[in-house]
Design a protein around this motif. Structure first.
Motif, short mmCIF file in Angstrom:
data_model
loop_
_atom_site.label_atom_id
_atom_site.label_comp_id
_atom_site.label_asym_id
_atom_site.label_seq_id
_atom_site.Cartn_x
_atom_site.Cartn_y
_atom_site.Cartn_z
N ALA A 237 0.86 -1.18 0.00
CA ALA A 237 0.00 0.00 0.00
C ALA A 237 0.89 1.23 0.00
CB ALA A 237 -0.93 0.01 1.21
N PHE A 238 0.46 2.29 -0.70
CA PHE A 238 1.27 3.49 -0.83
C PHE A 238 0.36 4.67 -1.13
CE2 PHE A 238 3.66 6.61 -3.29
CZ PHE A 238 4.83 6.75 -2.56
N GLY A 239 0.65 5.84 -0.54
CA GLY A 239 -0.12 7.04 -0.84
C GLY A 239 0.64 8.28 -0.44
N ALA A 240 0.20 9.45 -0.93
CA ALA A 240 0.87 10.71 -0.61
C ALA A 240 -0.02 11.88 -1.00
CB ALA A 240 2.21 10.82 -1.34
N TYR A 241 0.21 13.02 -0.33
CA TYR A 241 -0.36 14.30 -0.77
C TYR A 241 0.56 14.90 -1.82
CZ TYR A 241 -3.96 14.64 2.86
OH TYR A 241 -5.08 14.44 3.64
N ILE A 242 -0.02 15.43 -2.87
CA ILE A 242 0.73 16.05 -3.97
C ILE A 242 0.12 17.42 -4.20
CG2 ILE A 242 1.50 15.82 -6.36
CD1 ILE A 242 0.60 12.79 -6.02
N SER A 243 0.87 18.49 -3.99
CA SER A 243 0.32 19.83 -4.15
C SER A 243 1.10 20.61 -5.20
CB SER A 243 0.32 20.58 -2.81
OG SER A 243 1.63 20.70 -2.30
N ALA B 51 -3.97 27.85 -14.04
CA ALA B 51 -4.35 29.08 -13.36
C ALA B 51 -4.59 28.87 -11.88
CB ALA B 51 -5.60 29.67 -14.01
N ASP B 52 -5.14 27.70 -11.50
CA ASP B 52 -5.57 27.50 -10.12
C ASP B 52 -4.62 26.64 -9.30
OD1 ASP B 52 -7.90 28.96 -10.55
OD2 ASP B 52 -8.98 27.20 -11.28
N GLY B 53 -3.95 25.69 -9.92
CA GLY B 53 -3.18 24.74 -9.14
C GLY B 53 -4.07 23.98 -8.18
N GLY B 54 -3.49 23.47 -7.10
CA GLY B 54 -4.29 22.76 -6.12
C GLY B 54 -3.56 21.55 -5.58
N ILE B 55 -4.32 20.67 -4.96
CA ILE B 55 -3.75 19.53 -4.24
C ILE B 55 -4.56 18.28 -4.51
CG2 ILE B 55 -5.09 20.02 -2.15
CD1 ILE B 55 -2.62 19.10 -0.52
N ALA B 56 -3.90 17.13 -4.39
CA ALA B 56 -4.59 15.84 -4.48
C ALA B 56 -3.96 14.88 -3.50
CB ALA B 56 -4.50 15.28 -5.90
N PHE B 57 -4.75 13.95 -3.04
CA PHE B 57 -4.19 12.76 -2.39
C PHE B 57 -4.38 11.61 -3.36
CE2 PHE B 57 -4.26 8.79 -0.16
CZ PHE B 57 -3.18 8.91 0.71
N VAL B 58 -3.32 10.86 -3.58
CA VAL B 58 -3.38 9.68 -4.45
C VAL B 58 -2.73 8.52 -3.71
CG1 VAL B 58 -2.78 8.68 -6.68
CG2 VAL B 58 -3.24 11.13 -6.51
N GLY B 59 -3.44 7.42 -3.64
CA GLY B 59 -2.89 6.23 -3.00
C GLY B 59 -3.51 4.98 -3.57
N PHE B 60 -2.95 3.85 -3.20
CA PHE B 60 -3.51 2.57 -3.64
C PHE B 60 -3.16 1.49 -2.63
CE2 PHE B 60 0.75 2.74 -5.45
CZ PHE B 60 1.27 1.49 -5.13
N THR B 61 -4.00 0.49 -2.57
CA THR B 61 -3.68 -0.75 -1.86
C THR B 61 -3.58 -1.85 -2.91
OG1 THR B 61 -6.04 -1.18 -1.47
CG2 THR B 61 -4.82 -0.06 0.28
N ASP B 62 -2.66 -2.77 -2.67
CA ASP B 62 -2.41 -3.88 -3.60
C ASP B 62 -2.11 -5.10 -2.75
OD1 ASP B 62 -2.13 -5.13 -6.02
OD2 ASP B 62 -0.39 -4.00 -6.68
N ALA B 63 -3.14 -5.59 -2.08
CA ALA B 63 -3.00 -6.59 -1.03
C ALA B 63 -2.26 -7.83 -1.51
CB ALA B 63 -4.38 -6.99 -0.51
N GLY B 64 -1.29 -8.24 -0.71
CA GLY B 64 -0.55 -9.45 -1.01
C GLY B 64 0.62 -9.28 -1.95
N LYS B 65 0.79 -8.07 -2.53
CA LYS B 65 1.90 -7.82 -3.43
C LYS B 65 3.12 -7.30 -2.65
CE LYS B 65 -0.55 -8.78 -7.11
NZ LYS B 65 -0.27 -9.97 -7.95
N SER B 66 4.25 -7.26 -3.32
CA SER B 66 5.48 -6.74 -2.73
C SER B 66 6.14 -5.82 -3.75
CB SER B 66 6.42 -7.88 -2.33
OG SER B 66 7.58 -7.38 -1.70
N ILE B 67 5.89 -4.52 -3.63
CA ILE B 67 6.34 -3.52 -4.60
C ILE B 67 7.58 -2.84 -4.04
CG2 ILE B 67 5.67 -1.41 -5.82
CD1 ILE B 67 2.69 -2.40 -5.17
N THR B 68 8.65 -2.85 -4.78
CA THR B 68 9.93 -2.35 -4.26
C THR B 68 10.30 -0.96 -4.80
OG1 THR B 68 11.13 -3.54 -6.00
CG2 THR B 68 10.85 -4.66 -3.90
N SER B 69 9.58 -0.45 -5.80
CA SER B 69 9.93 0.84 -6.38
C SER B 69 8.68 1.52 -6.93
CB SER B 69 10.96 0.67 -7.49
OG SER B 69 11.33 1.91 -8.04
N ILE B 70 8.50 2.80 -6.60
CA ILE B 70 7.34 3.58 -7.04
C ILE B 70 7.85 4.91 -7.55
CG2 ILE B 70 5.27 4.78 -6.26
CD1 ILE B 70 4.95 2.45 -4.21
N THR B 71 7.39 5.33 -8.75
CA THR B 71 7.90 6.55 -9.39
C THR B 71 6.78 7.54 -9.66
OG1 THR B 71 9.74 5.39 -10.43
CG2 THR B 71 9.08 7.48 -11.42
N PHE B 72 7.01 8.80 -9.25
CA PHE B 72 6.15 9.93 -9.61
C PHE B 72 6.69 10.52 -10.92
CE2 PHE B 72 5.84 9.59 -5.05
CZ PHE B 72 4.52 9.93 -4.73
#
Length: 251
Positions: free
Chosen positions: A139-145, A172-193
């Motif tokens: 599982a992985f998530g973050a705020y991105i503004s 013109a406005d910009g803003g913020i998002a939260f983006v995350g995911f769960t991937d039950a039972g997996k083993s993820i070693t690298s995540i790229t923005f």
């Protein structure tokens, strides 16, 4: 109803009452608030974060990186937490940095801290930011503004290539998002923005309050309680006692 049928019906109810709930696989949690600055409400982003936290917490212990103890300034490689390394490449203004104030105003466009009572955050102008885990995550998530453009993504491999879209907002406005995911039972070693954005990128981006659940961190499902075991034994004893053949009385 015959005793044997009553026994098995009761036993079935007891066992199913203790059965663990099945877990879903790859689920995305995403919400955005156009034009939201550091002092603005962010209802959609916060709702997505809350939903993610609940789902991730059901998988295991949730770890959070808020960057408050990270050294200020640019970095080629940052030890963000035990076993967690962050690197960056291709940003217009150079490698990513840890900042304690936005690089411009309004901060809805330039990005900002999201930690309550905190100040520091990871900043990049476009390019990519990669988070590498010594122990894989499920599982992985973050705020991105500071989001101004569409076409930005989070990518990783859980046995096959996966892409999660970062909600596109306006220049013109910009803003913020939260983006995350769960991937039950997996083993993820690298995540790229991937943060260049289209059209008009590269984007000014802040990343903060990164959270994750290790693949080997699993919330234990309680074993059947002593009451259930005792009741099961009692039912079985009663069942076999009633089933035992009766012997004729002695003459």
């Amino acid at each position: 109803m015959p005793l044997s049928r009553r026994f098995f019906a009761a036993l079935t109810l007891l066992l199913f009452a203790q059965a663990p709930t099945a877990r879903a696989g790859f689920i995305i949690y995403s919400g955005s608030d156009a034009g939201a600055s550091s002092g603005s409400p962010r209802p959609n982003s916060d709702a997505a974060a809350a939903a993610f936290d609940a789902a991730a917490g059901a998988l295991g212990a949730v770890s959070v990186i808020d960057f408050e103890s990270a050294p200020l300034g640019a970095f080629a490689s940052l030890n963000a937490a035990p076993g967690v390394t962050i690197t960056g490449a291709g940003g217009t203004s150079g490698p990513p940095s840890i900042l304690d104030a936005p690089t411009g105003t309004p901060d809805a466009i330039y990005g900002y801290n999201t930690t309550a009572g905190g100040a520091r955050f990871l900043y990049t102008q476009g390019g990519t930011v990669t988070v590498t885990f010594g122990t894989g995550v499920q599982a992985f998530g973050a705020y991105i503004s500071g989001i101004q453009f569409s076409g930005e993504t989070i990518t990783f491999n859980d046995g096959s290539s996966q892409t999660v879209d970062i909600p596109g907002l306006t220049a013109a406005d910009g803003g913020i998002a939260f983006v995350g995911f769960t991937d039950a039972g997996k083993s993820i070693t690298s995540i790229t923005f991937n943060l260049n954005g289209t059209p008009g990128g590269p984007d000014f981006i802040a990343i903060d309050d990164v959270r994750f659940v290790h693949a080997d961190s699993v919330t234990a499902t309680p074993a059947p309680s002593g009451l259930v075991l005792a009741a099961t034994g009692g039912f079985m004893g009663l069942f076999y006692a009633r089933r035992r053949p009766r012997t004729a009385p002695a003459a």
